[in-house]
Motif scaffolding. Sequence first.
Motif, PDB file in Angstrom:
ATOM      1  N   TYR A   1       0.845  -1.203   0.000  1.00  0.00           N
ATOM      2  CA  TYR A   1       0.000   0.000   0.000  1.00  0.00           C
ATOM      3  C   TYR A   1       0.878   1.250   0.000  1.00  0.00           C
ATOM      4  O   TYR A   1       0.665   2.185  -0.767  1.00  0.00           O
ATOM      5  CB  TYR A   1      -0.925   0.018   1.235  1.00  0.00           C
ATOM      6  N   HIS A   2       1.877   1.252   0.872  1.00  0.00           N
ATOM      7  CA  HIS A   2       2.645   2.478   1.076  1.00  0.00           C
ATOM      8  C   HIS A   2       3.416   2.887  -0.179  1.00  0.00           C
ATOM      9  O   HIS A   2       3.489   4.077  -0.518  1.00  0.00           O
ATOM     10  CB  HIS A   2       3.618   2.292   2.254  1.00  0.00           C
ATOM     11  N   ILE A   3       3.952   1.912  -0.878  1.00  0.00           N
ATOM     12  CA  ILE A   3       4.707   2.265  -2.095  1.00  0.00           C
ATOM     13  C   ILE A   3       3.754   2.838  -3.142  1.00  0.00           C
ATOM     14  O   ILE A   3       4.072   3.819  -3.819  1.00  0.00           O
ATOM     15  CB  ILE A   3       5.486   1.044  -2.623  1.00  0.00           C
ATOM     16  N   ALA A   4       2.570   2.226  -3.267  1.00  0.00           N
ATOM     17  CA  ALA A   4       1.589   2.745  -4.222  1.00  0.00           C
ATOM     18  C   ALA A   4       1.216   4.179  -3.858  1.00  0.00           C
ATOM     19  O   ALA A   4       1.124   5.049  -4.721  1.00  0.00           O
ATOM     20  CB  ALA A   4       0.353   1.857  -4.239  1.00  0.00           C
ATOM     21  N   LYS A   5       1.043   4.410  -2.581  1.00  0.00           N
ATOM     22  CA  LYS A   5       0.670   5.754  -2.112  1.00  0.00           C
ATOM     23  C   LYS A   5       1.786   6.750  -2.399  1.00  0.00           C
ATOM     24  O   LYS A   5       1.551   7.849  -2.889  1.00  0.00           O
ATOM     25  CB  LYS A   5       0.407   5.677  -0.592  1.00  0.00           C
ATOM     26  N   MET A   6       3.025   6.294  -2.100  1.00  0.00           N
ATOM     27  CA  MET A   6       4.188   7.155  -2.339  1.00  0.00           C
ATOM     28  C   MET A   6       4.312   7.568  -3.802  1.00  0.00           C
ATOM     29  O   MET A   6       4.808   8.635  -4.116  1.00  0.00           O
ATOM     30  CB  MET A   6       5.457   6.375  -1.997  1.00  0.00           C
ATOM     31  N   LYS A   7       3.889   6.647  -4.673  1.00  0.00           N
ATOM     32  CA  LYS A   7       4.029   6.920  -6.105  1.00  0.00           C
ATOM     33  C   LYS A   7       2.862   7.750  -6.628  1.00  0.00           C
ATOM     34  O   LYS A   7       2.702   7.909  -7.833  1.00  0.00           O
ATOM     35  CB  LYS A   7       4.125   5.613  -6.867  1.00  0.00           C
ATOM     36  N   GLY A   8       2.037   8.222  -5.703  1.00  0.00           N
ATOM     37  CA  GLY A   8       1.007   9.170  -6.102  1.00  0.00           C
ATOM     38  C   GLY A   8      -0.304   8.544  -6.520  1.00  0.00           C
ATOM     39  O   GLY A   8      -1.159   9.245  -7.080  1.00  0.00           O
ATOM     40  N   HIS A   9      -0.496   7.244  -6.308  1.00  0.00           N
ATOM     41  CA  HIS A   9      -1.755   6.623  -6.700  1.00  0.00           C
ATOM     42  C   HIS A   9      -2.841   6.954  -5.673  1.00  0.00           C
ATOM     43  O   HIS A   9      -2.566   7.177  -4.482  1.00  0.00           O
ATOM     44  CB  HIS A   9      -1.574   5.112  -6.832  1.00  0.00           C
ATOM     45  N   GLN A  10      -4.065   6.948  -6.144  1.00  0.00           N
ATOM     46  CA  GLN A  10      -5.202   7.346  -5.306  1.00  0.00           C
ATOM     47  C   GLN A  10      -5.681   6.145  -4.499  1.00  0.00           C
ATOM     48  O   GLN A  10      -6.665   5.490  -4.849  1.00  0.00           O
ATOM     49  CB  GLN A  10      -6.334   7.879  -6.191  1.00  0.00           C
ATOM     50  N   VAL A  11      -4.953   5.840  -3.441  1.00  0.00           N
ATOM     51  CA  VAL A  11      -5.311   4.689  -2.613  1.00  0.00           C
ATOM     52  C   VAL A  11      -5.303   5.084  -1.146  1.00  0.00           C
ATOM     53  O   VAL A  11      -4.620   6.027  -0.747  1.00  0.00           O
ATOM     54  CB  VAL A  11      -4.323   3.503  -2.823  1.00  0.00           C
ATOM     55  N   ALA A  12      -6.090   4.354  -0.374  1.00  0.00           N
ATOM     56  CA  ALA A  12      -6.106   4.554   1.072  1.00  0.00           C
ATOM     57  C   ALA A  12      -5.948   3.208   1.758  1.00  0.00           C
ATOM     58  O   ALA A  12      -6.034   2.159   1.100  1.00  0.00           O
ATOM     59  CB  ALA A  12      -7.422   5.202   1.483  1.00  0.00           C
ATOM     60  N   CYS A  13      -5.695   3.307   3.072  1.00  0.00           N
ATOM     61  CA  CYS A  13      -5.401   2.090   3.819  1.00  0.00           C
ATOM     62  C   CYS A  13      -6.388   1.949   4.975  1.00  0.00           C
ATOM     63  O   CYS A  13      -6.651   2.921   5.684  1.00  0.00           O
ATOM     64  CB  CYS A  13      -3.958   2.222   4.302  1.00  0.00           C
ATOM     65  N   VAL A  14      -6.929   0.765   5.113  1.00  0.00           N
ATOM     66  CA  VAL A  14      -7.861   0.520   6.223  1.00  0.00           C
ATOM     67  C   VAL A  14      -7.306  -0.616   7.067  1.00  0.00           C
ATOM     68  O   VAL A  14      -7.015  -1.694   6.544  1.00  0.00           O
ATOM     69  CB  VAL A  14      -9.259   0.124   5.685  1.00  0.00           C
ATOM     70  N   PHE A  15      -7.136  -0.311   8.377  1.00  0.00           N
ATOM     71  CA  PHE A  15      -6.754  -1.391   9.295  1.00  0.00           C
ATOM     72  C   PHE A  15      -8.047  -2.106   9.672  1.00  0.00           C
ATOM     73  O   PHE A  15      -8.917  -1.501  10.326  1.00  0.00           O
ATOM     74  CB  PHE A  15      -6.039  -0.815  10.530  1.00  0.00           C
ATOM     75  N   PRO A  16      -8.243  -3.343   9.284  1.00  0.00           N
ATOM     76  CA  PRO A  16      -9.553  -3.979   9.441  1.00  0.00           C
ATOM     77  C   PRO A  16      -9.811  -4.475  10.860  1.00  0.00           C
ATOM     78  O   PRO A  16      -8.891  -4.615  11.662  1.00  0.00           O
ATOM     79  CB  PRO A  16      -9.496  -5.156   8.464  1.00  0.00           C
ATOM     80  N   ASP A  17     -11.095  -4.737  11.101  1.00  0.00           N
ATOM     81  CA  ASP A  17     -11.565  -5.394  12.321  1.00  0.00           C
ATOM     82  C   ASP A  17     -11.180  -4.633  13.592  1.00  0.00           C
ATOM     83  O   ASP A  17     -10.698  -5.226  14.562  1.00  0.00           O
ATOM     84  CB  ASP A  17     -11.052  -6.844  12.364  1.00  0.00           C
ATOM     85  N   GLN A  18     -11.378  -3.332  13.526  1.00  0.00           N
ATOM     86  CA  GLN A  18     -11.028  -2.486  14.669  1.00  0.00           C
ATOM     87  C   GLN A  18     -12.212  -2.227  15.596  1.00  0.00           C
ATOM     88  O   GLN A  18     -12.066  -1.560  16.619  1.00  0.00           O
ATOM     89  CB  GLN A  18     -10.473  -1.138  14.165  1.00  0.00           C
ATOM     90  N   GLU A  19     -13.382  -2.725  15.227  1.00  0.00           N
ATOM     91  CA  GLU A  19     -14.560  -2.480  16.051  1.00  0.00           C
ATOM     92  C   GLU A  19     -14.397  -3.158  17.418  1.00  0.00           C
ATOM     93  O   GLU A  19     -13.639  -4.132  17.539  1.00  0.00           O
ATOM     94  CB  GLU A  19     -15.830  -2.980  15.338  1.00  0.00           C
ATOM     95  N   PRO A  20     -15.086  -2.646  18.407  1.00  0.00           N
ATOM     96  CA  PRO A  20     -14.971  -3.271  19.737  1.00  0.00           C
ATOM     97  C   PRO A  20     -15.300  -4.765  19.639  1.00  0.00           C
ATOM     98  O   PRO A  20     -16.282  -5.150  19.014  1.00  0.00           O
ATOM     99  CB  PRO A  20     -16.003  -2.519  20.579  1.00  0.00           C
TER     100      PRO A  20
END
Lengths: 346, 336, 537
Positions: free
Chosen positions: B222-241
């Motif tokens: 994810y981070h490399i794609a983001k660094m290269k300017g692509h329109q991506v976001a990151c979700v840390f899953p299963d964070q609900e209580p």
Amino acid sequence: MSLSVTVADLRVQRPGFTLGPLSFAVPAGGRLAIVGPSGCGTTTLLRCLAGLDRASAGTIRVGDRIVADAHTHAAPDRRGLQLVFQDGALWPHMTAAAHLTFAAPGLSRDAAVALLARGGLQAHADKKPAQLSGGEAQRLGLLRALAPDPSVLLLDEPLRSVDVHQRDAMVLLLRTLADERKLTTILVTHDRDEALALATDLVVLHEGQLVEQGPALRLLQQPACAFTAAFLLGASCLPTTTSAAGVATPFGTFARPSGELGDLRLVILPGELRAEAAPGSGPTARVLTVAPGKAGFTLRLALGDHLVSAHCDTALPIGSTAHVALTTAPRLLPWQRRATPATVQP
Amino acid sequence: MRSLLALGLLFATAACTGEAAPTIYVALDEQFSRPLLDRFAQELGVDLVQRHDTEASKTVGLVSSLLEERNNPRASIFWCNELAQVVHLGQQGLLLPYASPAAADMPATWRDPDGLWTGFAARARILIVNTELLPDPATWPTSYRDLVDPKWKGKCAVAKPLTGTTLTHFAALRVQLGDAAFGTFVDGMFENDVQFLQGNGATMKAVRDGRLPWAFTDTDDYHIAKMKGHQVACVFPDQEPGGLGTLLIPNAVALIRGGPAPDVAKQLIDRIVSRETEALLAAADGAQIPLRTGVAGPKDPAVKQLGEFRAMAWDVSKTAENLARCSADFHQRWPK
Amino acid sequence: MQNRARTDLLSKAPLWLALLFLAIFVLLPMLQLAGQTCFGPDGFTLRAWSALFDDEAIATQVAATLQLGGAATALSLLLGGGHAWLTTRTDLPGGGWLGPLGIAPLVVPPIFVAMGFADLFPAEGFWPCAILLGVAHAPFVAVLAARGLRAVDGRAYEAALLLRGRARAERWLLRAIAPELLAGCLLAFLFTVADHGVPEFLTVKGKTWHTYAEGIFGRWTRRAVGTTFEELQSPIVAALPFLACLGCLLWAALRLRAAAPDRGVVTALPVRRLGPWRWPALLLPLGYLLAGVGLPVFVLLRWVLGSAQRLEPMSLDYARQSFQKAIDQGLPDLLHSVWLAIAVALLVVLLAVPLARQSGRRWPLLDLVAALPAAVPAILLGIALIRSFHDGPVLQRFGDRFDQSWAFAACAYAARFLPFAALTLASQVRRLPLAAEEAGRFVLRPPASRALRLHVLPLLPAVWSAWVLTFVLALRELDLAVVLPAANATAVRRLANAVHFQHEDWSGVIALLLLSVAVLVPLVPALLFGRRLSSLS
């Protein structure tokens, strides 16, 4: 220094072909031609002499040294001889001068160019084989063989790829150089004229067997067998049948010569047959070709299944029937006989 | 002839390596690990032989090599980026205990109690989202369960769990959920037309290039794609209580039993597990998450620091025990 | 006499060394690999072989492999054959310089072609894979078909034309070049089905089917993790009969090529006028070169300029940064690749010359032995080599660390590429007049001197071609580089990895430098000595 070559009971067995046993000798400085039709084994014999092939049995001596027998097979470069190949067999990547300097270690370039000059190739010293004509390539092949100063020179049909106009020059060169160095030369060829131009003695082979050998002059004047007469003199050899009454030929029945002679043939040399349009006592033949001669015409005739030449005073029409007759006493010779070993004279 | 002999001599010389040099097998991306290791080797004054994995064989290729070489080890150290694989090797008896003093400040969770391995700098299994296709964060997926949500039928991807972090992830899930629930989950994914691609790189690229709205991948991809300017976001899953939490897969380093130059290897391990290394790996393109407190994390706030998210409490040891069985089963379910 | 025996023995030493090399680096490892399929944990068993018939995956893989080979070869025939026909036979504009360029795509590693395709088009599934492998291997057909067309005597063609008309004459011509055409197609097929790198690259891109080379590698990577004996051996069991068939095909292909008449000086075929199709026909050779060379180079250039990122527009500034990264990251690998390729090519020609002389002059069957490694997929050969040298009962004696050394990598590469050099040189040996060599036997010089001056020197142009071919093939080899640890540090392997990790910028630089080296090496003699480039084909 030239050396003698002696061959004793040489045999070569190959699938479907047997050569020998052959025995003959060439003294130092002698000039021998081994002749015979294609496939008779001349090249095989030459390759065995050269050391390129192994004989199945027999002995080959060069001078006093045995170079091939049951236990020995000296490599070609250890026999003291050189071979002139049929089409030169030149090294495509080397210049003419390099051919000589490589073939003869120690030969300087100047000496090589001088040797090339003997063959009229001095202007081609830096040319590669692809840039030479057939005759030039053959001369270079000869000079390459002579460069290391061999004792014996073997030649494999050296004039075959030389055109008619350059043949005489090549013959002269070869004879001159060989005579100067008193070289022992052994030539194999299927060409009678080539053999007679370059050798004084002949060995005649037929179907792997030695049929006759001796001085060329004797073989030309008095061939001992019909095959020699056919090959060297262009004789027509008609088959015969032998019975108690004698030997029956298309020209009548004749007395059987003495001795165990096997397959006898009626040998008719060119000029020994006369053709007439008018019926005579002889057999008839069909006229195939007519050519003018010194006096009258020379006809080629089909006598049964055989081709014969005959002299005729008039030009008979092609396709007509001619009556032929012998002009000399009939010559009955065995087709081939096993020749006894003989020494060729220098 | 002479040239042939000379060449033979040259080859013989090249083949004759004398005393065995310390050798490290490295599963972390070569671009990040090689410069670090070159530097460490220079500092220690040793010729270090580095063998990096290939994308074709991934970590499992190196693990196979180590297992195959167990009677005649070639490696001194294994630097693995999939913890379960190292634990698996430890269970097979291939590792030698070494408790590095440089890792004394590492939380105990990330160290083997017997000193067979030491964890450091981790990647998280996250969801990568294409923000052009899903501009509203409220619509983003939040859990592994979104893979079986009919809302995303045919619109999400995960790598085939045959190698890499996805194998570890699914093996951990299986342990966590139990065989029956995990089986239902897998059936649900097939029913939901989840796209099973060949690797995390492939899932990331499918999202990056707009072919899919979201997929599972690792933080580094994810981070490399983001660094290269692509329109991506990151979700840390299963964070609900009460949620399962996000799987964190640390790097781990281990000393190979019977490997060459063990003393140099230990010094090298000290450097690999140091705070400095964690900081460097966090700052690098891979944006690895430091496991120690007080070490600066990745600059991208989307890649969260430890403590900023709920990490999955997975049983590393049990997962490693099940790894071989999972691998065999997954190959049945996901033939190549 | 003893001296002579010693020198004879010495003159035979290169041949025996070459045969020993083949035995050690091909035959023994392959035999051991085959043997291991019959020895499970409980001793001798044929379970792996019997399981072959129950394993649907194997049948699927072999079928996929054959389909891929067939489709790619058909495309190679269309592109390569079309290129050769248009540039050799017709009045195509620029045909004279387009013709020798037919070999150019061979310089580009198939993985680069794959990267180019994948960057511009959706490269998933069967057809993209078949297309790019067909393009990458079309040079084999192009070069051999052109050679065949040049060897046909135009007078014979004209005689056929006068006697039987255009259609029959063209059929006659096709038959005349059939051996060359077939040999080219078989080589293209062989390289396609043995390729692991490209299908694997596309697999990662999202392909859902695979070839048996992939099957072998896939299970090899898991060889010690959760696989049964039958599973582990099954791809190898499936590969062995397949590779025996490939070996025979390759041998047949190369024999056909060797048997194709080399008529020396011939009258060129009459030029066919394309009429109104003259300019449109340019599309085929240009399209072929564009796909095989232009497109990958274009994509690499774009990468260097920054096409794979979205932060800033493509620029020369970005390219400068890419170069800097490449020097930091990939230069050692590139240099390693070049040195390895030089050593491999040198080793190959040194081994190939005695093999070629022996098979060209005495043992024609030696061709079959020499051709065997080419039939083995590189991935399988690599696995066989690792197993043999790591824990094989015989070859392990080479030393504990030999299989980790670059010498081992060079030997493995040499084993893989030896057939192409040996068979090329053998066919050249057959063309040299035997009598000229026999004449050399009368020369009063040591055998080694004669061998060098009379046997090796005339082969030098062919040796150079073989060296260049091996150099280029070694430079672009990916499959062995992936399997052999000792060859991991090569530019192509690094590139295949780097692209997966989104390092397209500096990967592009390294790839372009790699291509430049592959192009410059054949060019140098042309520039220095005026050698014709067409002689390389």
